[in-house]
Design an enzyme around this catalytic site. Sequence first.
Site, PDB file in Angstrom:
ATOM      1  N   ASP A 487       0.811  -1.221   0.000  1.00  0.00           N
ATOM      2  CA  ASP A 487       0.000   0.000   0.000  1.00  0.00           C
ATOM      3  C   ASP A 487       0.841   1.265   0.000  1.00  0.00           C
ATOM      4  OD1 ASP A 487      -2.649  -0.776   0.053  1.00  0.00           O
ATOM      5  OD2 ASP A 487      -2.715  -1.008   2.227  1.00  0.00           O
TER       6      ASP A 487
HETATM    7  C1  GLC Z   1      -1.547  -0.394   5.038  1.00  0.00           C
HETATM    8  C2  GLC Z   1      -0.123  -0.360   5.520  1.00  0.00           C
HETATM    9  C3  GLC Z   1       0.157   0.784   6.407  1.00  0.00           C
HETATM   10  C4  GLC Z   1      -0.373   2.062   5.842  1.00  0.00           C
HETATM   11  C5  GLC Z   1      -1.839   1.918   5.486  1.00  0.00           C
HETATM   12  C6  GLC Z   1      -2.420   3.152   4.921  1.00  0.00           C
HETATM   13  O1  GLC Z   1      -2.370  -0.839   6.022  1.00  0.00           O
HETATM   14  O2  GLC Z   1       0.232  -1.524   6.224  1.00  0.00           O
HETATM   15  O3  GLC Z   1       1.544   0.914   6.639  1.00  0.00           O
HETATM   16  O4  GLC Z   1      -0.177   3.093   6.744  1.00  0.00           O
HETATM   17  O5  GLC Z   1      -1.982   0.864   4.597  1.00  0.00           O
HETATM   18  O6  GLC Z   1      -1.668   3.653   3.865  1.00  0.00           O
HETATM   19  C1  GLC Z   2      -1.904  -3.899   5.277  1.00  0.00           C
HETATM   20  C2  GLC Z   2      -3.085  -3.856   4.356  1.00  0.00           C
HETATM   21  C3  GLC Z   2      -2.850  -4.738   3.144  1.00  0.00           C
HETATM   22  C4  GLC Z   2      -1.539  -4.388   2.483  1.00  0.00           C
HETATM   23  C5  GLC Z   2      -0.396  -4.430   3.477  1.00  0.00           C
HETATM   24  C6  GLC Z   2       0.906  -3.968   2.893  1.00  0.00           C
HETATM   25  O1  GLC Z   2      -1.796  -5.163   5.856  1.00  0.00           O
HETATM   26  O2  GLC Z   2      -4.253  -4.254   5.018  1.00  0.00           O
HETATM   27  O3  GLC Z   2      -3.887  -4.594   2.226  1.00  0.00           O
HETATM   28  O4  GLC Z   2      -1.316  -5.288   1.429  1.00  0.00           O
HETATM   29  O5  GLC Z   2      -0.714  -3.599   4.572  1.00  0.00           O
HETATM   30  O6  GLC Z   2       0.918  -2.601   2.615  1.00  0.00           O
END
Ligand code: GLC
Ligand code: GLC
Length: 819
Positions: A487
């Site tokens: 993400d």
């Molecule tokens: C995912 C990631 C996190 C980030 C969030 C929003 O959950 O794990 O690090 O802050 O997305 O961008």
């Molecule tokens: C968090 C989010 C997932 C994403 C991951 C890596 O676990 O829920 O969708 O792939 O972060 O950013």
Amino acid sequence: MRYGHFDDERREYVITRPDTPLPWINYLGSEDYIALLSNTAGGYSFFRDARLRRLIRYRYNNAPLDVGGRFLYVRDDDTGDYWNPGWQPMQRELDAYTCRHGLGYTVIAGSRGGIRAETTYLVPPGQTLEVWRTRVTNDRLTAARVSLFGAVEFCLWDAQDDATNFQRNLSTGEVLVEDGVVYHLTEYRERRDHFAWFACSAPVAGLDTSREAFLGAYRGWDRPLAVERGTLGGSVAHGWQPVGALQVTLALEPGESREVTFTLGYTENPAGHKFDPPGSGRPDTTRARAVIDRYRRAGQVDDDVEELRAAWEERLATLQVASGNPHVDRMVNTWNPYQCMVTFNLSRSASMFESGIGRGMGFRDSNQDLLGFVHMVPERARERILDTAATQLPDGGAYHQYQPLTKRGNDAVGSGFNDDPAWLVVAIAAYLKETGDLSILDEPVQWDNAEGSETPLHDHLRRCISFTLDRLGPHGLPLIGRADWNDCLNLNVFSEHPGDSFQTAPNRPGGVAESVFIAGLFVLAAREAEAVARMRGDEIEATRCRDAAASMTTAIEAHGWDGAWYRRAYDHVGQPVGSAENDEGQIFIEPQGLMAMAGVGLEDGRTRTAIASVRERLATPHGIVVQQPAYATYHLELGEISSYPPGYKENAGVFCHTNPWLMIGEAITGNAEGALDYYLRINPSAREAISDVHRCEPYVYAQMIAGRDAPTHGEAKNSWLTGTAAWNMVAISQWILGIRPEHDGLRVEPVVPASWTGFRATRQFRGTTYDIGVVRASRGDPLTAGSVEVVVDGRPIEGTLIPLPVPGTPRVRIEVVLG
Ligand code: GLC
Ligand code: GLC
């Protein structure tokens, strides 16, 4: 250092001191009513939606952590001494304390001064309430007079509004007190048809419903005035903070025990039954009272515990293993599937780290979570697939999240994460392999939840594939959009303003950022889709998918390879990310394992090389980090990934979700030692002995463990709701133990270390129970090393795929001999 131990027989984790490094929690309830419960009885409860139907208040980010939740006070009425059997919030020293977290229930016991209180907390199956059944025992040689106080602080339903909208909320709180029951009625007078209630099985000696009256001005939950005084004042809340506080008095002979059950419940009244009499403004409590009465009956709670236990035993029987390695066995047999079910129920919405306010169910998350539970509850997996697919956009794309209450997609957290649709293909394939239920492909499913837009599910699948093909960049690789699985790899965002959300800030136009990760995922998805199309007899679609996978593989070979590993991406202006050319972020974990799963680079040996590079550059004793070197400074062109301090989260933390991809990669490339080694590095049970470093629960996976660049290397964060649960389940059960559902049968092809002499397992698969015994024939004989011979009901078969038995065959005996 440990804070407890596993009781494998009972499938419980037993915490033996209350001051765990973080609240160590359990989830009660698996349907409509969910309660998060810490080892000191903290946490909160809600009906279906953690934000919109919150029953009790919880304050995150509090000091100390985890104050709030379920308050239980024991008072010695002879001396005035009072305390909490769960230690919090008073933290009075206890003579004994244990917390047993089990599957769907928790038992917290504390004693002090010869009085013992043991409380079983659970959400009864099929009900919308939680029960705290307390057994108070007088262990003294003399008689004792004891008061027991149970209390909750009601949330005014919408947890976000409750924590912010004070100009309104300080005036809206309402309760009704009747027959010793506190009904929480805020907003029932207007549009709500639901209320909460707090009740008790014993006659109530006193009650309070105003927080201020119960606690006293300027006091907290750690020294409530009414408990100190020993009597409740009968206060009725008008506005401010409604609570339910009930007192029961007990006279106990030496050795005598008494049971008192507190219940916190949620009742929805059907139309026409809101008020009693109609139009009176007095809520109809008939339905609520029926439930309350039921829990006044002695024995009801024991029946519920039994029902829960039986249900879990049945569910877990789908796969049980005896390998001799306790970390493997207890995670595979109990805790990993349990976490998978919780993750399925809650998606990412409510944990000790997710306030339940911010997030819906992730599209990619839900599809991956499914991989971990489809074998236990296939019918619910089916429903989840159809729900998720119905939020899909007509172009094949996806909202990044959808709301569990409405089942509608929302773009409050953005959209355009270009990996999203491919995960739906992976989920559908997993469902089909587990169940063989091709009929799901013909289910009519809406697009973007629009009425009348239904087309069969297989059409959704087709558009998932087209979505990627319609969005290829200059190297023929998939455009990344806002981000892919990671993400935080926001290659098109260029955010310069503090507080801008990386998820929703506009992308800079004209970007051609491409993802090598999505390319690998696409090959995996296209191969799955090809197989599905073939089963349906749709040769045109099968050919399209096969060709698409082949040309994507060519693009990966031409532009995805960096020399010793796969590149991660190309940025907005076409520069490589995750390449030896970069100063930081030279190698990323995500594509390396995924290519093996997709079958890319297996023949030319590149994938093996990539996996070796991971071991050399990314593996730490606490798991494999996302990338190296960590980004030391913020990179405008990379986005959120570089916003985290080095070693945390996506910036070179051990993002546990990705580690199983390497376990699988190691297994596929034949390195059994390597696969199990990675598995044990992040296995929570294997980390129990370093609980003071790891800090999160030793019975469930956490999202992240701080990487080697972090000063807190080895510290876990964000436990419970993570894709890590599902992927570890897949890695250990399907690739290491090698018990893998396929369209045409169950494959049994273990890839276990040479030191393993064998293992036993049972697996239920499409109505048949497979009794599997694996033995190692000769240790270390180079001629037969790596060979796998399978005997089915006494007859050797060719290969490792066990053909489907005649339907209705109850049991099949499988013997596997490893060379
Ligand atoms: C995912 C990631 C996190 C980030 C969030 C929003 O959950 O794990 O690090 O802050 O997305 O961008
Ligand atoms: C968090 C989010 C997932 C994403 C991951 C890596 O676990 O829920 O969708 O792939 O972060 O950013």
